[in-house]
Design an enzyme around this catalytic site. Structure first.
Site, PDB file in Angstrom:
ATOM      1  N   ASP A  30     -44.894 -59.405  20.309  1.00  0.00           N
ATOM      2  CA  ASP A  30     -43.923 -59.499  19.216  1.00  0.00           C
ATOM      3  C   ASP A  30     -42.527 -59.094  19.691  1.00  0.00           C
ATOM      4  O   ASP A  30     -42.377 -58.320  20.625  1.00  0.00           O
ATOM      5  CB  ASP A  30     -44.389 -58.590  18.065  1.00  0.00           C
ATOM      6  N   ASN A  78     -47.550 -68.432  11.263  1.00  0.00           N
ATOM      7  CA  ASN A  78     -46.271 -68.766  11.911  1.00  0.00           C
ATOM      8  C   ASN A  78     -45.766 -70.168  11.552  1.00  0.00           C
ATOM      9  O   ASN A  78     -44.606 -70.497  11.809  1.00  0.00           O
ATOM     10  CB  ASN A  78     -46.358 -68.604  13.436  1.00  0.00           C
TER      11      ASN A  78
HETATM   12  C1  IPE Z   1     -47.612 -61.829  14.999  1.00  0.00           C
HETATM   13  O1  IPE Z   1     -46.244 -61.654  14.960  1.00  0.00           O
HETATM   14  C2  IPE Z   1     -47.960 -63.168  15.590  1.00  0.00           C
HETATM   15  C3  IPE Z   1     -47.710 -63.329  17.010  1.00  0.00           C
HETATM   16  C4  IPE Z   1     -47.248 -62.412  17.837  1.00  0.00           C
HETATM   17  C5  IPE Z   1     -48.036 -64.623  17.552  1.00  0.00           C
HETATM   18  P1  IPE Z   1     -45.358 -62.020  13.692  1.00  0.00           P
HETATM   19  O2  IPE Z   1     -43.949 -61.785  14.097  1.00  0.00           O
HETATM   20  O3  IPE Z   1     -45.700 -63.384  13.220  1.00  0.00           O
HETATM   21  O4  IPE Z   1     -45.849 -60.964  12.620  1.00  0.00           O
HETATM   22  P2  IPE Z   1     -45.121 -60.388  11.337  1.00  0.00           P
HETATM   23  O5  IPE Z   1     -44.655 -61.568  10.526  1.00  0.00           O
HETATM   24  O6  IPE Z   1     -43.955 -59.567  11.805  1.00  0.00           O
HETATM   25  O7  IPE Z   1     -46.145 -59.549  10.656  1.00  0.00           O
HETATM   26  C1  IPE Z   2     -43.234 -63.186  18.765  1.00  0.00           C
HETATM   27  O1  IPE Z   2     -41.883 -62.939  18.567  1.00  0.00           O
HETATM   28  C2  IPE Z   2     -43.519 -64.638  19.036  1.00  0.00           C
HETATM   29  C3  IPE Z   2     -44.218 -65.334  17.944  1.00  0.00           C
HETATM   30  C4  IPE Z   2     -44.567 -64.814  16.814  1.00  0.00           C
HETATM   31  C5  IPE Z   2     -44.534 -66.725  18.160  1.00  0.00           C
HETATM   32  P1  IPE Z   2     -41.189 -63.176  17.163  1.00  0.00           P
HETATM   33  O2  IPE Z   2     -40.701 -64.594  17.099  1.00  0.00           O
HETATM   34  O3  IPE Z   2     -42.084 -62.764  16.056  1.00  0.00           O
HETATM   35  O4  IPE Z   2     -39.945 -62.204  17.255  1.00  0.00           O
HETATM   36  P2  IPE Z   2     -39.412 -61.250  16.103  1.00  0.00           P
HETATM   37  O5  IPE Z   2     -40.562 -60.413  15.668  1.00  0.00           O
HETATM   38  O6  IPE Z   2     -38.897 -62.134  15.022  1.00  0.00           O
HETATM   39  O7  IPE Z   2     -38.341 -60.454  16.766  1.00  0.00           O
HETATM   40 MG    MG Z   3     -42.391 -61.048  15.036  1.00  0.00          MG
END
Ligand code: IPE
Ligand code: IPE
Ligand code: MG
Length: 256
Positions: A30, A78
């Site tokens: 994340d 996502n």
């Molecule tokens: C979890 O991260 C999913 C992945 C790392 C692929 P998210 O960024 O989607 O989770 P939330 O929305 O902060 O809970």
């Molecule tokens: C994790 O990084 C990647 C995926 C969830 C695909 P994020 O895209 O969630 O990055 P933040 O959490 O918005 O910074």
């Molecule tokens: Mg995230």
């Protein structure tokens, strides 16, 4: 390779460096977006940098003797992101498989996917299945890609198949138990994760491995995923090695 399955610790080492390393490590990668925004870059640059981190962590996990590395790469939730970001992530996965599969295969890594396959773009699914087929016989680390994955979605699909088998008399209702449920999950062939790492400071599961995480140890790193490096992974393993896993029983130190 020998394994002490009870504590989830890989006991023996390839190159003298596997003491206290978890057998199955699962990572919620994340913070890509925040990493980029913090640098005045578009979020997509964070995803690109995230792939570089992924390469490093795959290599280092194998070097440390991790048996199974599960990476949460795209959740079933996502899809709620802007279409342009979703499209970029799909393209990134496609390019990653095309560019990195040969190298992963060379590293003797076995690749497998968990998550819902139905409804996925056929070209992406085809590439993933090609990767699974190519690396099926590999004997090194297993790399589990959690893609279009959600724990509740996985459990719902498992229950649907289980219910169908009950209706057809393949399994009797009284034989439904924790083990049989586990066998219908995408992770049927895998042990539960010993250590779940989440980067970027968030402290939640976000629908990752809900069933399987029952007794996992959690490690939250303040680094965003693109900054998570070999050193950070070693720190997580060090913290894991100091944990006292009791599984509802008593500490191994006081049990006798
Ligand atoms: C979890 O991260 C999913 C992945 C790392 C692929 P998210 O960024 O989607 O989770 P939330 O929305 O902060 O809970
Ligand atoms: C994790 O990084 C990647 C995926 C969830 C695909 P994020 O895209 O969630 O990055 P933040 O959490 O918005 O910074
Ligand atoms: Mg995230």
């Amino acid at each position: 390779m020998t394994v002490t399955a009870d504590l989830g610790v890989s006991a023996q080492v390839d190159a003298g460096e596997r003491i206290g390393v978890p057998r199955h490590v699962a990572v919620i990668m994340d913070g890509n977006g925040r990493w980029a925004v913090g640098r005045g870059l578009p979020r997509t640059e964070g995803h690109r940098a995230g792939v570089a981190a992924l390469r490093r962590i795959v290599k280092h996990s194998a070097k440390r003797g991790v048996e199974i590395l599960t990476l949460f790469s795209f959740s079933s939730e996502n899809w709620n992101r802007p279409p342009a970001e979703v499209g970029f992530l799909m393209g990134l996965l496609e390019r990653f498989v095309r560019r990195d599969l040969a190298e992963i295969h060379r590293q003797n890594v076995r690749v497998t996917m968990i998550g819902e396959r139905e409804g996925l773009d056929p070209s992406i699914l085809g590439l993933i299945e090609e990767g699974e087929a190519l690396t099926r016989e590999n004997t090194g680390m297993t790399l589990v890609v959690a893609f279009n994955y959600g724990g509740r979605n996985e459990i719902a699909r498992a229950v649907k198949r289980l219910a169908a088998d009950v209706a057809q008399g393949v399994i009797a209702p009284q034989d439904v138990n924790e083990d049989s449920i586990s066998r219908y999950l995408d992770t049927a062939a895998l042990p539960d994760p010993d250590l779940i790492i989440r980067t970027s400071g968030e402290q939640r599961l976000s629908n990752f491995l809900l069933w399987q995480a029952a007794y996992s140890e959690f490690y939250f790193a303040d680094l965003h995923w693109p900054d998570f490096d070999e050193c950070a992974l070693d720190s997580a393993f060090e913290a894991f090695a100091a944990r006292d896993r009791r599984f509802g029983g008593l500490s191994a130190k006081v049990a006798r």
